[in-house]
Design a protein around this motif. Structure first.
Motif, PDB file in Angstrom:
ATOM      1  N   VAL A   1      64.052 -29.668  17.314  1.00 52.27           N
ATOM      2  CA  VAL A   1      63.402 -28.746  16.384  1.00 52.27           C
ATOM      3  C   VAL A   1      61.900 -28.787  16.693  1.00 52.27           C
ATOM      4  O   VAL A   1      61.335 -29.864  16.927  1.00 52.27           O
ATOM      5  N   THR A   2      61.275 -27.601  16.743  1.00 47.34           N
ATOM      6  CA  THR A   2      59.825 -27.498  16.885  1.00 47.34           C
ATOM      7  C   THR A   2      59.313 -26.571  15.799  1.00 47.34           C
ATOM      8  O   THR A   2      59.962 -25.583  15.459  1.00 47.34           O
ATOM      9  N   ALA A   3      58.139 -26.912  15.261  1.00 51.19           N
ATOM     10  CA  ALA A   3      57.523 -26.096  14.220  1.00 51.19           C
ATOM     11  C   ALA A   3      56.025 -26.020  14.523  1.00 51.19           C
ATOM     12  O   ALA A   3      55.343 -27.053  14.548  1.00 51.19           O
ATOM     13  N   GLN A   4      55.519 -24.819  14.776  1.00 49.10           N
ATOM     14  CA  GLN A   4      54.111 -24.647  15.106  1.00 49.10           C
ATOM     15  C   GLN A   4      53.352 -24.054  13.926  1.00 49.10           C
ATOM     16  O   GLN A   4      53.724 -23.010  13.387  1.00 49.10           O
ATOM     17  N   LEU A   5      52.284 -24.744  13.545  1.00 48.93           N
ATOM     18  CA  LEU A   5      51.409 -24.259  12.480  1.00 48.93           C
ATOM     19  C   LEU A   5      50.682 -22.999  12.953  1.00 48.93           C
ATOM     20  O   LEU A   5      50.448 -22.821  14.150  1.00 48.93           O
ATOM     21  N   GLN A   6      50.320 -22.154  12.015  1.00 47.90           N
ATOM     22  CA  GLN A   6      49.636 -20.898  12.352  1.00 47.90           C
ATOM     23  C   GLN A   6      48.209 -20.894  11.806  1.00 47.90           C
ATOM     24  O   GLN A   6      47.779 -19.953  11.170  1.00 47.90           O
ATOM     25  N   GLY A   7      47.484 -21.953  12.034  1.00 47.98           N
ATOM     26  CA  GLY A   7      46.098 -22.017  11.600  1.00 47.98           C
ATOM     27  C   GLY A   7      45.738 -23.353  10.990  1.00 47.98           C
ATOM     28  O   GLY A   7      44.891 -24.062  11.488  1.00 47.98           O
ATOM     29  N   SER A   8      46.377 -23.721   9.916  1.00 48.68           N
ATOM     30  CA  SER A   8      46.114 -25.019   9.298  1.00 48.68           C
ATOM     31  C   SER A   8      47.375 -25.475   8.578  1.00 48.68           C
ATOM     32  O   SER A   8      48.356 -24.757   8.495  1.00 48.68           O
ATOM     33  N   GLY A   9      47.323 -26.682   8.070  1.00 48.41           N
ATOM     34  CA  GLY A   9      48.463 -27.218   7.344  1.00 48.41           C
ATOM     35  C   GLY A   9      48.797 -28.626   7.779  1.00 48.41           C
ATOM     36  O   GLY A   9      48.129 -29.219   8.631  1.00 48.41           O
ATOM     37  N   ASP A  10      49.855 -29.177   7.209  1.00 51.12           N
ATOM     38  CA  ASP A  10      50.321 -30.525   7.504  1.00 51.12           C
ATOM     39  C   ASP A  10      51.834 -30.526   7.304  1.00 51.12           C
ATOM     40  O   ASP A  10      52.314 -30.384   6.184  1.00 51.12           O
ATOM     41  N   ILE A  11      52.577 -30.645   8.384  1.00 52.00           N
ATOM     42  CA  ILE A  11      54.038 -30.566   8.300  1.00 52.00           C
ATOM     43  C   ILE A  11      54.703 -31.748   9.000  1.00 52.00           C
ATOM     44  O   ILE A  11      54.102 -32.403   9.856  1.00 52.00           O
ATOM     45  N   GLU A  12      55.943 -31.985   8.624  1.00 53.59           N
ATOM     46  CA  GLU A  12      56.797 -32.970   9.276  1.00 53.59           C
ATOM     47  C   GLU A  12      58.106 -32.279   9.632  1.00 53.59           C
ATOM     48  O   GLU A  12      58.477 -31.273   9.017  1.00 53.59           O
ATOM     49  N   CYS A  13      58.796 -32.819  10.632  1.00 53.18           N
ATOM     50  CA  CYS A  13      60.072 -32.234  11.043  1.00 53.18           C
ATOM     51  C   CYS A  13      61.031 -33.354  11.433  1.00 53.18           C
ATOM     52  O   CYS A  13      60.609 -34.454  11.771  1.00 53.18           O
ATOM     53  N   SER A  14      62.330 -33.045  11.374  1.00 52.73           N
ATOM     54  CA  SER A  14      63.335 -34.037  11.757  1.00 52.73           C
ATOM     55  C   SER A  14      64.604 -33.349  12.237  1.00 52.73           C
ATOM     56  O   SER A  14      64.901 -32.222  11.854  1.00 52.73           O
ATOM     57  N   VAL A  15      65.334 -34.061  13.090  1.00 55.43           N
ATOM     58  CA  VAL A  15      66.672 -33.653  13.504  1.00 55.43           C
ATOM     59  C   VAL A  15      67.558 -34.884  13.341  1.00 55.43           C
ATOM     60  O   VAL A  15      67.189 -35.984  13.756  1.00 55.43           O
ATOM     61  N   THR A  16      68.715 -34.698  12.678  1.00 55.79           N
ATOM     62  CA  THR A  16      69.620 -35.811  12.403  1.00 55.79           C
ATOM     63  C   THR A  16      70.979 -35.526  13.036  1.00 55.79           C
ATOM     64  O   THR A  16      71.604 -34.503  12.758  1.00 55.79           O
ATOM     65  N   VAL A  17      71.428 -36.464  13.902  1.00 56.03           N
ATOM     66  CA  VAL A  17      72.712 -36.344  14.602  1.00 56.03           C
ATOM     67  C   VAL A  17      73.497 -37.626  14.366  1.00 56.03           C
ATOM     68  O   VAL A  17      73.009 -38.715  14.678  1.00 56.03           O
ATOM     69  N   GLU A  18      74.695 -37.511  13.828  1.00 54.43           N
ATOM     70  CA  GLU A  18      75.573 -38.650  13.568  1.00 54.43           C
ATOM     71  C   GLU A  18      74.836 -39.802  12.894  1.00 54.43           C
ATOM     72  O   GLU A  18      74.964 -40.958  13.288  1.00 54.43           O
ATOM     73  N   GLY A  19      74.018 -39.491  11.889  1.00 51.93           N
ATOM     74  CA  GLY A  19      73.291 -40.508  11.148  1.00 51.93           C
ATOM     75  C   GLY A  19      72.001 -40.976  11.799  1.00 51.93           C
ATOM     76  O   GLY A  19      71.230 -41.719  11.204  1.00 51.93           O
ATOM     77  N   HIS A  20      71.725 -40.577  13.033  1.00 56.86           N
ATOM     78  CA  HIS A  20      70.497 -40.960  13.729  1.00 56.86           C
ATOM     79  C   HIS A  20      69.463 -39.854  13.565  1.00 56.86           C
ATOM     80  O   HIS A  20      69.731 -38.703  13.896  1.00 56.86           O
ATOM     81  N   ALA A  21      68.267 -40.190  13.051  1.00 55.39           N
ATOM     82  CA  ALA A  21      67.225 -39.193  12.820  1.00 55.39           C
ATOM     83  C   ALA A  21      66.022 -39.431  13.734  1.00 55.39           C
ATOM     84  O   ALA A  21      65.615 -40.573  13.950  1.00 55.39           O
ATOM     85  N   GLU A  22      65.479 -38.342  14.253  1.00 57.45           N
ATOM     86  CA  GLU A  22      64.222 -38.352  14.998  1.00 57.45           C
ATOM     87  C   GLU A  22      63.248 -37.507  14.210  1.00 57.45           C
ATOM     88  O   GLU A  22      63.621 -36.452  13.685  1.00 57.45           O
ATOM     89  N   LYS A  23      61.973 -37.966  14.112  1.00 57.35           N
ATOM     90  CA  LYS A  23      60.992 -37.268  13.288  1.00 57.35           C
ATOM     91  C   LYS A  23      59.721 -36.975  14.065  1.00 57.35           C
ATOM     92  O   LYS A  23      59.415 -37.653  15.043  1.00 57.35           O
ATOM     93  N   GLY A  24      58.979 -35.965  13.582  1.00 55.46           N
ATOM     94  CA  GLY A  24      57.698 -35.616  14.167  1.00 55.46           C
ATOM     95  C   GLY A  24      56.726 -35.181  13.090  1.00 55.46           C
ATOM     96  O   GLY A  24      57.103 -34.993  11.927  1.00 55.46           O
ATOM     97  N   HIS A  25      55.435 -34.999  13.462  1.00 51.72           N
ATOM     98  CA  HIS A  25      54.390 -34.633  12.510  1.00 51.72           C
ATOM     99  C   HIS A  25      53.342 -33.786  13.225  1.00 51.72           C
ATOM    100  O   HIS A  25      53.067 -33.988  14.400  1.00 51.72           O
ATOM    101  N   ALA A  26      52.760 -32.815  12.507  1.00 52.99           N
ATOM    102  CA  ALA A  26      51.653 -32.010  13.031  1.00 52.99           C
ATOM    103  C   ALA A  26      50.704 -31.691  11.886  1.00 52.99           C
ATOM    104  O   ALA A  26      51.136 -31.482  10.751  1.00 52.99           O
ATOM    105  N   ALA A  27      49.409 -31.653  12.196  1.00 48.68           N
ATOM    106  CA  ALA A  27      48.412 -31.316  11.177  1.00 48.68           C
ATOM    107  C   ALA A  27      47.300 -30.485  11.804  1.00 48.68           C
ATOM    108  O   ALA A  27      46.829 -30.783  12.902  1.00 48.68           O
ATOM    109  N   GLY A  28      46.909 -29.418  11.105  1.00 50.68           N
ATOM    110  CA  GLY A  28      45.758 -28.615  11.480  1.00 50.68           C
ATOM    111  C   GLY A  28      45.951 -27.716  12.684  1.00 50.68           C
ATOM    112  O   GLY A  28      46.816 -27.933  13.523  1.00 50.68           O
ATOM    113  N   GLY A  29      45.131 -26.660  12.725  1.00 51.42           N
ATOM    114  CA  GLY A  29      45.104 -25.745  13.863  1.00 51.42           C
ATOM    115  C   GLY A  29      46.454 -25.123  14.158  1.00 51.42           C
ATOM    116  O   GLY A  29      47.195 -24.736  13.264  1.00 51.42           O
TER     117      GLY A  29
END
Length: 182
Positions: free
Chosen positions: A137-165
């Motif tokens: 999963v990818t999520a691109q901010l459109q100017g500013s903000g603070d977001i987190e994202c995750s993908v969960t497969v068979e109970g295993h989760a991977e996470k990411g974070h983006a802030a600003g711009g």
């Protein structure tokens, strides 16, 4: 004084190659021979002509119902992944830009989809496929903000974070070599 008096070797002129065409011809023939050997080996391992149980030959047209080994493998794949899902999420704060608050793409190595960020969150599921190499999963901010994202497969989760711009939050779960998810 000549160079041989000092013990230095006299350089020899390069040899002229006259059999270049022969080498290439043998190389191509060798490659063709290798393909023939691999084809015969594959036919022997795979059972050869693909006959039915009565001993006659059978042909399978595209879209036809599979029987035997193919059907068994397909049933095992369906049974193993039946009812399992992969979950994709994005959450946080992101004011709307020219393209909206967040541009979201999610899916697998063979399937990409677009998502919509509403009221500070996005969530989607896809059926689990045990043959998939990765889910992302990818999520691109459109100017500013603070977001987190995750993908969960068979109970295993991977996470990411983006802030600003126009930064991008990215999370990807990879199928492990020996099973499981990294």
């Amino acid at each position: 004084m000549s160079q041989q008096q000092h013990g230095w070797p006299v350089p020899q002129p390069p040899r002229k190659r006259t059999s270049v065409g022969k080498v290439v011809g043998i190389g191509c023939g060798g490659a063709v021979g290798l393909l023939v050997v691999l084809g015969v080996a594959g036919a022997l391992v795979g059972g050869g002509g693909g006959g039915d149980e009565a001993g006659g030959s059978a042909s399978v047209s595209p879209g036809a119902v599979r029987t035997g080994t193919d059907a068994k493998a397909e049933a095992e794949k369906t049974e193993a992944s039946e009812g399992k899902v992969v979950t994709f999420k994005v959450w946080g704060t992101a004011p709307a830009g020219a393209l909206g608050p967040v541009d979201i793409t999610y899916g697998s190595d063979s399937d990409n989809r677009q998502g919509r960020f509403r009221n500070g969150e996005f969530s989607a599921t896809l059926p689990f496929d045990k043959d998939t190499l990765y889910y992302t999963v990818t999520a691109q901010l459109q100017g500013s903000g603070d977001i987190e994202c995750s993908v969960t497969v068979e109970g295993h989760a991977e996470k990411g974070h983006a802030a600003g711009g126009y930064n991008i939050c990215h999370a990807q779960a990879n199928s492990g070599v020996f099973g499981g998810w990294d």
